[in-house]
Design a protein around this motif. Structure first.
Motif, PDB file in Angstrom:
ATOM      1  N   TRP A  38       0.849  -1.191   0.000  1.00 22.71           N
ATOM      2  CA  TRP A  38       0.000   0.000   0.000  1.00 22.71           C
ATOM      3  C   TRP A  38       0.883   1.239   0.000  1.00 22.71           C
ATOM      4  O   TRP A  38       2.043   1.184   0.386  1.00 22.71           O
ATOM      5  N   VAL A  39       0.315   2.332  -0.465  1.00 23.34           N
ATOM      6  CA  VAL A  39       1.011   3.612  -0.468  1.00 23.34           C
ATOM      7  C   VAL A  39      -0.033   4.722  -0.379  1.00 23.34           C
ATOM      8  O   VAL A  39      -1.149   4.575  -0.884  1.00 23.34           O
ATOM      9  N   THR A  40       0.313   5.797   0.305  1.00 23.55           N
ATOM     10  CA  THR A  40      -0.560   6.965   0.374  1.00 23.55           C
ATOM     11  C   THR A  40       0.030   8.048  -0.514  1.00 23.55           C
ATOM     12  O   THR A  40       1.207   8.394  -0.399  1.00 23.55           O
ATOM     13  N   ILE A  41      -0.798   8.575  -1.400  1.00 30.37           N
ATOM     14  CA  ILE A  41      -0.376   9.581  -2.373  1.00 30.37           C
ATOM     15  C   ILE A  41      -1.038  10.906  -1.996  1.00 30.37           C
ATOM     16  O   ILE A  41      -2.261  10.973  -1.843  1.00 30.37           O
ATOM     17  N   HIS A  42      -0.227  11.935  -1.852  1.00 29.35           N
ATOM     18  CA  HIS A  42      -0.728  13.269  -1.536  1.00 29.35           C
ATOM     19  C   HIS A  42      -0.699  14.121  -2.794  1.00 29.35           C
ATOM     20  O   HIS A  42       0.242  14.057  -3.578  1.00 29.35           O
ATOM     21  N   ARG A  43      -1.728  14.927  -2.941  1.00 26.16           N
ATOM     22  CA  ARG A  43      -1.773  15.833  -4.082  1.00 26.16           C
ATOM     23  C   ARG A  43      -0.901  17.045  -3.777  1.00 26.16           C
ATOM     24  O   ARG A  43      -0.998  17.648  -2.716  1.00 26.16           O
ATOM     25  N   LEU A  44      -0.040  17.392  -4.720  1.00 24.57           N
ATOM     26  CA  LEU A  44       0.822  18.557  -4.575  1.00 24.57           C
ATOM     27  C   LEU A  44       0.153  19.790  -5.168  1.00 24.57           C
ATOM     28  O   LEU A  44      -0.777  19.682  -5.989  1.00 24.57           O
ATOM     29  N   ASP A  45       0.610  20.960  -4.778  1.00 24.22           N
ATOM     30  CA  ASP A  45       0.068  22.209  -5.322  1.00 24.22           C
ATOM     31  C   ASP A  45       0.263  22.305  -6.827  1.00 24.22           C
ATOM     32  O   ASP A  45      -0.506  22.970  -7.514  1.00 24.22           O
ATOM     33  N   THR A  46       1.282  21.633  -7.338  1.00 20.30           N
ATOM     34  CA  THR A  46       1.569  21.680  -8.776  1.00 20.30           C
ATOM     35  C   THR A  46       0.728  20.691  -9.587  1.00 20.30           C
ATOM     36  O   THR A  46       0.781  20.716 -10.811  1.00 20.30           O
ATOM     37  N   ASP A  47      -0.047  19.831  -8.924  1.00 20.14           N
ATOM     38  CA  ASP A  47      -0.895  18.863  -9.615  1.00 20.14           C
ATOM     39  C   ASP A  47      -2.211  19.530  -9.999  1.00 20.14           C
ATOM     40  O   ASP A  47      -2.971  19.971  -9.142  1.00 20.14           O
ATOM     41  N   GLY A  48      -2.474  19.593 -11.289  1.00 16.42           N
ATOM     42  CA  GLY A  48      -3.710  20.193 -11.770  1.00 16.42           C
ATOM     43  C   GLY A  48      -4.915  19.298 -11.507  1.00 16.42           C
ATOM     44  O   GLY A  48      -4.783  18.085 -11.312  1.00 16.42           O
ATOM     45  N   ASP A  49      -6.099  19.904 -11.500  1.00 18.74           N
ATOM     46  CA  ASP A  49      -7.339  19.157 -11.253  1.00 18.74           C
ATOM     47  C   ASP A  49      -7.534  18.048 -12.276  1.00 18.74           C
ATOM     48  O   ASP A  49      -7.854  16.915 -11.924  1.00 18.74           O
ATOM     49  N   ARG A  50      -7.357  18.401 -13.555  1.00 27.01           N
ATOM     50  CA  ARG A  50      -7.572  17.423 -14.629  1.00 27.01           C
ATOM     51  C   ARG A  50      -6.599  16.264 -14.510  1.00 27.01           C
ATOM     52  O   ARG A  50      -6.993  15.104 -14.613  1.00 27.01           O
ATOM     53  N   GLU A  51      -5.333  16.550 -14.258  1.00 23.26           N
ATOM     54  CA  GLU A  51      -4.317  15.508 -14.142  1.00 23.26           C
ATOM     55  C   GLU A  51      -4.594  14.607 -12.945  1.00 23.26           C
ATOM     56  O   GLU A  51      -4.503  13.385 -13.040  1.00 23.26           O
ATOM     57  N   TRP A  52      -4.932  15.217 -11.805  1.00 23.45           N
ATOM     58  CA  TRP A  52      -5.210  14.450 -10.589  1.00 23.45           C
ATOM     59  C   TRP A  52      -6.396  13.511 -10.814  1.00 23.45           C
ATOM     60  O   TRP A  52      -6.336  12.329 -10.490  1.00 23.45           O
ATOM     61  N   GLU A  53      -7.483  14.026 -11.394  1.00 28.15           N
ATOM     62  CA  GLU A  53      -8.668  13.205 -11.647  1.00 28.15           C
ATOM     63  C   GLU A  53      -8.364  12.092 -12.647  1.00 28.15           C
ATOM     64  O   GLU A  53      -8.860  10.969 -12.500  1.00 28.15           O
ATOM     65  N   GLU A  54      -7.558  12.376 -13.650  1.00 34.08           N
ATOM     66  CA  GLU A  54      -7.229  11.357 -14.645  1.00 34.08           C
ATOM     67  C   GLU A  54      -6.404  10.222 -14.037  1.00 34.08           C
ATOM     68  O   GLU A  54      -6.670   9.048 -14.284  1.00 34.08           O
ATOM     69  N   VAL A  55      -5.417  10.559 -13.206  1.00 37.08           N
ATOM     70  CA  VAL A  55      -4.600   9.530 -12.557  1.00 37.08           C
ATOM     71  C   VAL A  55      -5.455   8.711 -11.601  1.00 37.08           C
ATOM     72  O   VAL A  55      -5.359   7.483 -11.560  1.00 37.08           O
ATOM     73  N   LEU A  56      -6.316   9.360 -10.829  1.00 40.08           N
ATOM     74  CA  LEU A  56      -7.210   8.627  -9.925  1.00 40.08           C
ATOM     75  C   LEU A  56      -8.144   7.714 -10.716  1.00 40.08           C
ATOM     76  O   LEU A  56      -8.451   6.600 -10.281  1.00 40.08           O
ATOM     77  N   GLY A  57      -8.581   8.167 -11.885  1.00 38.29           N
ATOM     78  CA  GLY A  57      -9.428   7.339 -12.741  1.00 38.29           C
ATOM     79  C   GLY A  57      -8.707   6.090 -13.217  1.00 38.29           C
ATOM     80  O   GLY A  57      -9.278   4.998 -13.228  1.00 38.29           O
ATOM     81  N   VAL A  58      -7.444   6.241 -13.602  1.00 35.93           N
ATOM     82  CA  VAL A  58      -6.654   5.093 -14.046  1.00 35.93           C
ATOM     83  C   VAL A  58      -6.481   4.105 -12.901  1.00 35.93           C
ATOM     84  O   VAL A  58      -6.631   2.891 -13.073  1.00 35.93           O
ATOM     85  N   ILE A  59      -6.179   4.619 -11.713  1.00 37.37           N
ATOM     86  CA  ILE A  59      -6.016   3.744 -10.550  1.00 37.37           C
ATOM     87  C   ILE A  59      -7.330   3.026 -10.240  1.00 37.37           C
ATOM     88  O   ILE A  59      -7.346   1.815 -10.007  1.00 37.37           O
ATOM     89  N   ALA A  60      -8.432   3.760 -10.249  1.00 37.78           N
ATOM     90  CA  ALA A  60      -9.737   3.170  -9.930  1.00 37.78           C
ATOM     91  C   ALA A  60     -10.140   2.102 -10.941  1.00 37.78           C
ATOM     92  O   ALA A  60     -10.793   1.114 -10.577  1.00 37.78           O
ATOM     93  N   GLU A  61      -9.754   2.267 -12.195  1.00 39.41           N
ATOM     94  CA  GLU A  61     -10.114   1.308 -13.242  1.00 39.41           C
ATOM     95  C   GLU A  61      -9.216   0.074 -13.256  1.00 39.41           C
ATOM     96  O   GLU A  61      -9.533  -0.905 -13.915  1.00 39.41           O
ATOM     97  N   THR A  62      -8.095   0.123 -12.559  1.00 40.00           N
ATOM     98  CA  THR A  62      -7.168  -1.006 -12.521  1.00 40.00           C
ATOM     99  C   THR A  62      -7.667  -2.018 -11.500  1.00 40.00           C
ATOM    100  O   THR A  62      -7.718  -1.734 -10.301  1.00 40.00           O
ATOM    101  N   ALA A  63      -8.063  -3.192 -11.973  1.00 36.36           N
ATOM    102  CA  ALA A  63      -8.721  -4.195 -11.135  1.00 36.36           C
ATOM    103  C   ALA A  63      -7.874  -4.626  -9.943  1.00 36.36           C
ATOM    104  O   ALA A  63      -8.406  -4.911  -8.876  1.00 36.36           O
ATOM    105  N   GLU A  64      -6.569  -4.660 -10.097  1.00 33.46           N
ATOM    106  CA  GLU A  64      -5.691  -5.140  -9.025  1.00 33.46           C
ATOM    107  C   GLU A  64      -5.480  -4.118  -7.916  1.00 33.46           C
ATOM    108  O   GLU A  64      -4.907  -4.441  -6.881  1.00 33.46           O
ATOM    109  N   LEU A  65      -5.906  -2.866  -8.134  1.00 28.55           N
ATOM    110  CA  LEU A  65      -5.673  -1.802  -7.165  1.00 28.55           C
ATOM    111  C   LEU A  65      -6.964  -1.391  -6.477  1.00 28.55           C
ATOM    112  O   LEU A  65      -8.009  -1.278  -7.116  1.00 28.55           O
ATOM    113  N   GLU A  66      -6.881  -1.146  -5.171  1.00 27.63           N
ATOM    114  CA  GLU A  66      -8.016  -0.642  -4.392  1.00 27.63           C
ATOM    115  C   GLU A  66      -7.699   0.797  -4.005  1.00 27.63           C
ATOM    116  O   GLU A  66      -6.632   1.097  -3.476  1.00 27.63           O
ATOM    117  N   LEU A  67      -8.626   1.691  -4.251  1.00 30.64           N
ATOM    118  CA  LEU A  67      -8.431   3.115  -4.035  1.00 30.64           C
ATOM    119  C   LEU A  67      -9.281   3.572  -2.860  1.00 30.64           C
ATOM    120  O   LEU A  67     -10.484   3.330  -2.837  1.00 30.64           O
TER     121      LEU A  67
END
Length: 103
Positions: A38-67
């Motif tokens: 497991w790992v905890t990921i923190h959003r940085l000030d330099t992370d844009g809304d669109r980029e953050w949501e897209e990465v979270l979407g990829v993680i959520a869609e990956t069957a082997e990963l629990e978000l």
């Protein structure tokens, strides 16, 4: 002077999505994260809304990963150690931990 301009043109700026994806992938593939699975990921000030949501979407869609979304805005990603079947013998063995994730 022409060499400096050519060097600047050849060097491309990394996009926000590429930078965030690289950071998240590096955190997930870190030996400590792989050992604890497991790992905890923190959003940085330099992370844009669109980029953050897209990465979270990829993680959520990956069957082997629990978000899991945390109260402080961070995200905890968990996974189980995968088993693979040895060809033809019906035996299982643990999958190598170094497998790269899809981002």
């Amino acid at each position: 002077m022409a060499k400096k301009q050519a060097a600047r043109a050849a060097r491309q700026e990394m996009s926000g999505m590429a930078r965030l994806g690289l950071r998240v992938s590096s955190m997930i593939n870190h030996p400590v994260a792989q050992a604890q699975r497991w790992v905890t990921i923190h959003r940085l000030d330099t992370d844009g809304d669109r980029e953050w949501e897209e990465v979270l979407g990829v993680i959520a869609e990956t069957a082997e990963l629990e978000l899991n979304l945390n109260d402080d805005g961070s995200v905890t990603v968990r996974w189980e150690q995968q088993e693979i079947e040895k060809a033809g013998r019906g035996e299982t063995e643990l999958e190598p931990e170094e497998e790269a994730l899809p981002f």
